[in-house]
Enzyme design. Structure first.
Site, short mmCIF file in Angstrom:
data_model
loop_
_atom_site.label_atom_id
_atom_site.label_comp_id
_atom_site.label_asym_id
_atom_site.label_seq_id
_atom_site.Cartn_x
_atom_site.Cartn_y
_atom_site.Cartn_z
N GLY A 1 10.07 -4.92 -5.89
CA GLY A 1 8.69 -5.32 -5.67
C GLY A 1 7.97 -4.43 -4.69
O GLY A 1 8.61 -3.65 -3.96
N PRO A 2 6.65 -4.51 -4.64
CA PRO A 2 5.87 -3.69 -3.72
C PRO A 2 6.20 -4.03 -2.27
O PRO A 2 6.78 -5.08 -1.98
CB PRO A 2 4.41 -4.06 -4.07
CG PRO A 2 4.48 -4.71 -5.40
CD PRO A 2 5.81 -5.35 -5.49
N PRO A 3 5.85 -3.16 -1.34
CA PRO A 3 6.10 -3.47 0.07
C PRO A 3 5.37 -4.72 0.52
O PRO A 3 4.23 -4.96 0.14
CB PRO A 3 5.57 -2.22 0.80
CG PRO A 3 5.57 -1.14 -0.23
CD PRO A 3 5.28 -1.81 -1.53
N THR B 1 6.18 -7.91 -0.07
CA THR B 1 6.22 -9.07 -0.95
C THR B 1 7.32 -10.06 -0.59
O THR B 1 7.47 -11.08 -1.26
CB THR B 1 6.39 -8.61 -2.41
OG1 THR B 1 7.49 -7.69 -2.50
CG2 THR B 1 5.14 -7.94 -2.92
N GLY B 2 8.12 -9.77 0.42
CA GLY B 2 9.09 -10.76 0.90
C GLY B 2 10.52 -10.52 0.48
O GLY B 2 11.31 -11.47 0.47
N LYS B 3 10.89 -9.29 0.18
CA LYS B 3 12.27 -9.02 -0.25
C LYS B 3 13.25 -9.25 0.90
O LYS B 3 14.26 -9.95 0.74
CB LYS B 3 12.37 -7.58 -0.77
CG LYS B 3 11.47 -7.28 -1.95
CD LYS B 3 11.66 -5.86 -2.45
CE LYS B 3 11.16 -4.83 -1.46
NZ LYS B 3 9.71 -4.92 -1.22
N GLU C 1 -24.89 2.09 0.61
CA GLU C 1 -24.23 0.79 0.39
C GLU C 1 -25.08 -0.08 -0.53
O GLU C 1 -24.52 -0.84 -1.35
CB GLU C 1 -23.99 0.09 1.72
CG GLU C 1 -23.10 0.86 2.69
CD GLU C 1 -21.74 1.18 2.09
OE1 GLU C 1 -21.25 0.39 1.25
OE2 GLU C 1 -21.15 2.22 2.45
N ASP D 1 -15.35 7.35 -2.27
CA ASP D 1 -15.73 6.91 -3.61
C ASP D 1 -15.29 7.92 -4.67
O ASP D 1 -14.77 7.53 -5.72
CB ASP D 1 -17.25 6.71 -3.68
CG ASP D 1 -17.74 5.71 -2.65
OD1 ASP D 1 -16.97 4.79 -2.33
OD2 ASP D 1 -18.88 5.87 -2.17
#
Length: 642
Positions: A237-239, A241-243, A461, A535
């Site tokens: 999983g991505p950084p 995410t609770g591994k 903006e 952008d």
């Protein structure tokens, strides 16, 4: 008395051994060296004039000894020698009562002979002086340079052998700990306090991984039916995410020895250390079975072999991986040792590591959705003192794409902001400011901005907001600000919809919205600036992703060059030809040009709203959704998306 206390009473206490004994031996060698190198320099040195005027002229010299054709030692007559000894306070000279009293250096023997001959003409007594020639061998300068390195080498090997002996006897020798695992062991009763109750938003993953806990607590329930617990479980999983948090919860729930370490801790500068540490780790885990081994960032040693080796080769990493594969495959079914591993780069792992029998299960952890973010906010808000206006549902709705670590950071930042404002509780505005700080950075109101720059930023903006307001698939805006924050001089906050599939129209509208700032500057000031660098970077990446990965272009249809295996990572050669690369560049430019023209058309059609929004921004600096809606009117009802 338990068995551990009995072992402690039976084991005799070891006498502390000095670790600096070899330093004393080196010092002894040094003093021996200094003693051997003492030569005639211990005698007083005189000049030729002193020798001629004070000694020869007064007939005090008994004989001269030319040593090694380099210096002359002067022997005085007996009565003169005694007088010299009385004047000299050196202990060494007193011990040398029959030896020379002085010495002087000579450049060459021939020069010394001529000088002595000329002196004999002036002082006839000098002709009666006996001159002898001798050669002396300085054994210290000859032998000691050989003995000292040999002695130091012997001392080193003695130290090595003593370390090996200590290691074989189970003693603690730090020099030989390179091959030992650096895993941190959490025993039952001292394990981490993190449990599954502290892990929110990962319900499916918790349910799947909880089988490990149930197996370790009651293995007979599974074994009597012939079931085998998976040997390895890989958390992907991505950084953020609770591994790692999930692994800590397993350690807290299982109640068995838990070995935790990072993949980088296997690698050392010494060859073979990584494989040795793998063997040591698994041997310790087997002795304490049932147990769990957790390897964080396993991609450090588990990268696919043979990939990305154009410029570098790491045989140590590959040998460590080979040993890990052998240990995983060599497990017996009744060892009751389970492997947990975590990585955010599962695409680059070696296929041999992912096959069944090693890491049988792969648990994919995704970024939390709205419901999961709400649960995560509840967990991290428990220790906080909250105000009555704090609503976790609203906070969860305004943090799409945030990971569990990001949400934890927001809660901590909100507490810090409230403390700085000397509040008794944390309120909703503190959380909103914390979200802004995490996304954009700290406000920099002290940054000097000229009125012309402020006007350009306001129109920039306003162009983003106006373009997105009239685009069908654009994300709804939450607020817009022209206060410098972080590296940005202004920013607009959007609330993206959470869905798994992105259509071509959604891609194009996102590009149009990102180009709204530059298009607004060109329309109003008839000149663009450097204010759109972020952008343009985002637009370029999105356009190339459409063409190269998703095949969403008119010229290169239904073609994808995306590499899910990661084998082409770092490769010099692209997976397409130069002609195709040229087509890709042309398609990307066409997509961006088309989106830019569409954005300019929207802004020209709503120039009045654009000017009003920019003017309001220059006055208030921050506009929220309701204020934006009052200026731009109701958002047009577009075609409903299915």
């Amino acid at each position: 008395m338990d068995s551990q206390e009995q072992k402690q009473t039976q084991t005799p206490a070891r006498k502390p051994q000095s670790t600096f004994w070899w330093i004393y031996i080196v010092m002894i060698f040094f003093f021996i060296w200094m003693w051997f190198f003492q030569s005639s320099s211990s005698l007083p040195q005189i000049s030729w004039n002193h020798f001629e005027k004070e000694l020869l002229a007064q007939n005090k010299v008994d004989r001269l000894d030319v040593v090694n054709n380099e210096w002359v030692e002067v022997y005085l007559k007996t009565e003169e020698k005694k007088a010299a000894d009385q004047e000299t306070q050196s202990i060494l000279e007193r011990e040398q009562a029959r030896g020379p009293s002085y010495f002087f250096n000579i450049g060459a023997v021939e020069v010394f002979y001529d000088q002595l001959k000329r002196t004999g003409e002036e002082y006839p007594e000098a002709n009666e002086i006996v001159v002898t020639y001798s050669r002396r061998q300085n054994w210290g300068s000859t032998i000691l340079p050989w003995l000292l390195p040999i002695g130091l080498l012997i001392l080193f090997w003695v130290y090595m052998l003593r370390g090996i002996s200590a290691r074989m006897q189970g003693a603690d020798s730090s020099f030989f700990k390179f091959g030992q695992s650096k895993a941190r062991i959490l025993e039952q009763g001292t394990e981490t306090r993190v449990t599954f109750k502290d892990v929110a938003g990962l319900e499916e993953a918790k349910e799947e991984i909880y089988e490990l806990v149930k197996f370790l607590k009651d293995p007979e329930k599974f074994e009597r039916l012939g079931a085998k617990i998976p040997k390895g479980i890989l958390l992907l999983g991505p950084p953020g995410t609770g591994k790692t948090l999930l692994a800590k919860a397993v350690a807290g729930e299982a109640g068995v020895p838990f070995f935790s370490l990072s993949g980088s801790e296997f690698i050392e500068m010494f060859v073979g250390v990584g494989a040795a540490r793998v063997r040591d780790l698994f041997s310790k885990a087997k002795l304490r079975a049932p147990s769990i081994i957790f390897i964080d960032e396993i991609d450090t040693i588990g990268r696919a072999r043979g990939s990305s080796t154009i410029f570098q080769s790491n045989d140590e990493r590959e040998s460590t991986l080979n040993q890990l594969l052998a240990e995983l495959d060599g497990f017996d079914t009744n060892t009751r040792v389970i492997i947990l591993a975590a990585t955010n780069r599962g695409d680059i792992l070696d296929p041999a590591l992912l096959r069944p029998g090693r890491f049988d299960r792969h648990i994919q952890l995704e970024l939390p959705n709205l419901t999961e973010r709400k649960a995560i906010f509840k967990v991290h808000m428990k220790p906080l003192k909250l105000g009555p206006d704090v609503n976790e549902e609203l906070l969860a709705a305004q943090t799409p794409g945030f990971s569990g670590a990001d949400i934890a950071n927001i809660c901590n930042e909100a507490a810090l902001i409230a403390a700085q404002r000397e509040k008794e509780a944390i309120h909703r505005q503190d959380f909103m400011d914390a979200i802004d700080r995490v996304i954009g950075g700290l406000e920099k109101r002290s940054k000097i901005i000229t009125p012309a720059e402020k006007k350009r930023i306001a129109y920039h903006e306003a162009g983003h907001v106006t373009a997105s307001w009239y685009l069908e698939h654009a994300q709804p805006v939450l607020k817009v600000s022209i206060i410098p924050r972080g590296r940005s001089l202004g920013a607009a906050w959007y609330l993206p919809e959470e869905h798994q599939i992105i259509t071509k129209s959604e891609f194009l509208d996102a590009i149009c919205s990102a180009l709204g700032g530059r298009a607004s500057e060109e329309i109003v000031f008839e000149e663009v600036s450097s204010n759109a660098i972020d952008d343009l970077e985002k637009v370029t990446k999105q356009a190339y992703t459409m063409v190269v990965n998703y095949g969403l272009s008119d010229e290169l249809r239904n073609i994808s060059f995306y590499d899910s295996t990661g084998k082409r990572e770092g490769a010099l050669q692209k997976p397409y030809s130069e002609k195709t690369a040229e087509k890709i560049d042309i398609e990307v430019q066409a997509i961006i040009d088309k989106a830019y023209e569409k954005t300019k058309m929207i802004l020209n059609s709503h120039r009045h709203q654009l000017d009003a929004l920019a003017a309001s921004l220059m006055e208030k600096e921050i506009l929220y959704k309701d204020e934006i809606k009052a200026i731009l009117g109701e958002k047009p009802q577009m075609q409903t998306k299915e």
